[in-house]
Scaffold this motif. Structure first.
Motif, PDB file in Angstrom:
ATOM      1  N   GLY A 194      42.626  42.900  37.421  1.00  0.00           N
ATOM      2  CA  GLY A 194      41.280  42.966  36.869  1.00  0.00           C
ATOM      3  C   GLY A 194      40.378  44.007  37.510  1.00  0.00           C
ATOM      4  O   GLY A 194      39.169  43.998  37.283  1.00  0.00           O
ATOM      5  N   LYS A 195      40.947  44.923  38.299  1.00  0.00           N
ATOM      6  CA  LYS A 195      40.147  45.947  38.979  1.00  0.00           C
ATOM      7  C   LYS A 195      40.632  47.338  38.600  1.00  0.00           C
ATOM      8  O   LYS A 195      41.822  47.555  38.396  1.00  0.00           O
ATOM      9  CB  LYS A 195      40.251  45.786  40.498  1.00  0.00           C
ATOM     10  N   ARG A 196      39.689  48.272  38.543  1.00  0.00           N
ATOM     11  CA  ARG A 196      40.074  49.670  38.370  1.00  0.00           C
ATOM     12  C   ARG A 196      40.941  50.059  39.563  1.00  0.00           C
ATOM     13  O   ARG A 196      40.591  49.773  40.712  1.00  0.00           O
ATOM     14  CB  ARG A 196      38.848  50.563  38.307  1.00  0.00           C
ATOM     15  N   THR A 197      42.046  50.720  39.277  1.00  0.00           N
ATOM     16  CA  THR A 197      43.002  51.032  40.335  1.00  0.00           C
ATOM     17  C   THR A 197      43.497  52.455  40.179  1.00  0.00           C
ATOM     18  O   THR A 197      43.783  52.903  39.071  1.00  0.00           O
ATOM     19  CB  THR A 197      44.196  50.051  40.274  1.00  0.00           C
ATOM     20  N   MET A 198      43.590  53.148  41.295  1.00  0.00           N
ATOM     21  CA  MET A 198      44.196  54.473  41.349  1.00  0.00           C
ATOM     22  C   MET A 198      45.449  54.358  42.195  1.00  0.00           C
ATOM     23  O   MET A 198      45.413  53.744  43.260  1.00  0.00           O
ATOM     24  CB  MET A 198      43.238  55.483  41.989  1.00  0.00           C
TER      25      MET A 198
END
Length: 95
Positions: free
Chosen positions: A46-50
């Motif tokens: 549920g988190k923006r991830t790089m």
């Protein structure tokens, strides 16, 4: 040493950086410093991830690479050694 990096961004902090236009510069600064083989963006947990794969020449590189993500995005920053197929083959031949 080749490293696998996962940066998970706190949602509210990342949203602020997107809205104020500073997210592209943060990513650009990382890519210029780390010169990664590749960088990908997704949502995990549920988190923006790089995620990125790059060569870490010295552990002294870690603070300047990590701090911008910590301070700007309240992000987690996970580094793990990684092998490509050639590295794996070499390692297996040494068993």
């Amino acid at each position: 040493m080749r490293m696998f990096l996962k940066v998970q961004m706190e949602v509210e902090a990342a949203t602020r950086r997107i809205k104020d236009g500073s997210m592209p510069k943060l990513v650009q600064d990382f890519t210029e410093a780390a010169k990664p083989e590749g960088v990908w963006f997704t949502a995990l947990d549920g988190k923006r991830t790089m995620v990125a794969v790059f060569d870490l020449a010295s552990p002294a590189q870690i603070p300047p690479l990590a701090e911008p993500f910590f301070t700007a995005l309240n992000a987690t920053f996970e580094l793990t050694p990684a092998m490509d197929a050639a590295d794996l083959q070499t390692g297996l031949s040494n068993l």
